[in-house]
Design an enzyme around this catalytic site. Sequence first.
Site, mmCIF file in Angstrom:
data_model
loop_
_atom_site.group_PDB
_atom_site.id
_atom_site.type_symbol
_atom_site.label_atom_id
_atom_site.label_comp_id
_atom_site.label_asym_id
_atom_site.label_seq_id
_atom_site.Cartn_x
_atom_site.Cartn_y
_atom_site.Cartn_z
ATOM 1 N N HIS A 145 0.799 -1.230 0.000
ATOM 2 C CA HIS A 145 0.000 0.000 0.000
ATOM 3 C C HIS A 145 0.838 1.290 0.000
ATOM 4 O O HIS A 145 0.797 2.070 -0.945
ATOM 5 C CB HIS A 145 -0.900 0.045 1.254
ATOM 6 C CG HIS A 145 -1.870 -1.080 1.377
ATOM 7 N ND1 HIS A 145 -2.992 -1.211 0.582
ATOM 8 C CD2 HIS A 145 -1.907 -2.122 2.243
ATOM 9 C CE1 HIS A 145 -3.665 -2.288 0.949
ATOM 10 N NE2 HIS A 145 -3.029 -2.860 1.947
HETATM 11 O O1 RIB Z 1 -5.269 0.091 4.519
HETATM 12 C C1 RIB Z 1 -3.888 0.145 4.247
HETATM 13 C C2 RIB Z 1 -3.214 1.018 5.243
HETATM 14 O O2 RIB Z 1 -3.361 0.376 6.489
HETATM 15 C C3 RIB Z 1 -1.701 1.162 5.005
HETATM 16 O O3 RIB Z 1 -1.282 2.432 5.417
HETATM 17 C C4 RIB Z 1 -1.092 0.087 5.852
HETATM 18 O O4 RIB Z 1 0.109 0.546 6.505
HETATM 19 C C5 RIB Z 1 -2.130 -0.165 6.904
HETATM 20 O O5 RIB Z 1 -1.790 0.578 8.018
#
Ligand code: RIB
Length: 314
Positions: free
Chosen positions: A242
């Site tokens: 992500h």
């Molecule tokens: O939903 C994804 C997010 O949540 C990212 O920032 C990952 O680090 C988790 O914290």
Amino acid sequence: MARPIIIDTDPSPDDAVAFLMALGSPDELDLLAITTVGGNAPLVLTTKNALKALELVGRPETPVYAGAAGPLCRNLETAEYVHGENGFEGFDLPEPKLKPAAGFAPDAIVDLVMARPERAVTMCCLAPLTNLALALAREPRLAARLERIVLMGGAFSEGGNVSPCAEYNIYVDPEAARRVFACGAPIVMIPLDCTHQALTAKARLARLRAVGKPHMEAFFHLLTANKRFDEAKYGTDGGPLHDPTVVAYLLRPELFGGRDVSVEISCDEMTRGMTIVDWWGVTGRPVNAKVLRAIDAEGYFDIVIERLSRAARG
Ligand code: RIB
Ligand code: CA
């Protein structure tokens, strides 16, 4: 001239990959500071994880400012079920010798941005948006001073990951997210609709490991462990990487595609944290964000591996 950036984060491994990529890109990015927030793990642990990652690559010079322990007006919901008890499972890193910088993260954000020319500093948000919301409350001129805000968060057609309709970063502090999306600064939003196309497939992690540097070996294990939950949940080879999409976008915007639309944030209980993305412009609401939906996943992992590998001194 390198672009000055601040990275706000709740380090789990994919957060750490993002800020280490920035350190591996000194010609393009000048990482002024890392600011931490309670999120994936409690604040004391997310702050410690940021310090551990910097020590791993021998980069003690980047200041880490601790920020809000929890959301503006809700209890913090951490995610140990995904990231492990300390938010950094999979590879034991020693207790950091480094200490956080003195000062509260929202104050550091305000001071660093207001000390520089208009539209100089880019705010990169990889976590619940509490710190930025507090900074905006302290200094209303902040939004006009920022070059832009690039944030990983939200979801629309893809559905949520922490509830059927909400992505974790927005879900944890929807009031902060609503404040940020209404602040008037240019926003680039990278939702699950984009990040779910970029999975840490075994072949990609093998390429990362094959670089052969100690920190790449560590992140091979950290990412392998971190993505087990998503692999089991989605039945995929690897899980979404992500947060590095935020830094990759600054380095290679051509890897992404999206459009300028209106985004509203729900703070209602049933749809808490839902990002209502008007992709087809049916509401007539003012445009307040560029929402990215397309990604060249292979090109993304090329830049992730290239710049992460350069993060370590020497
Ligand atoms: O939903 C994804 C997010 O949540 C990212 O920032 C990952 O680090 C988790 O914290
Ligand atoms: Ca994060």
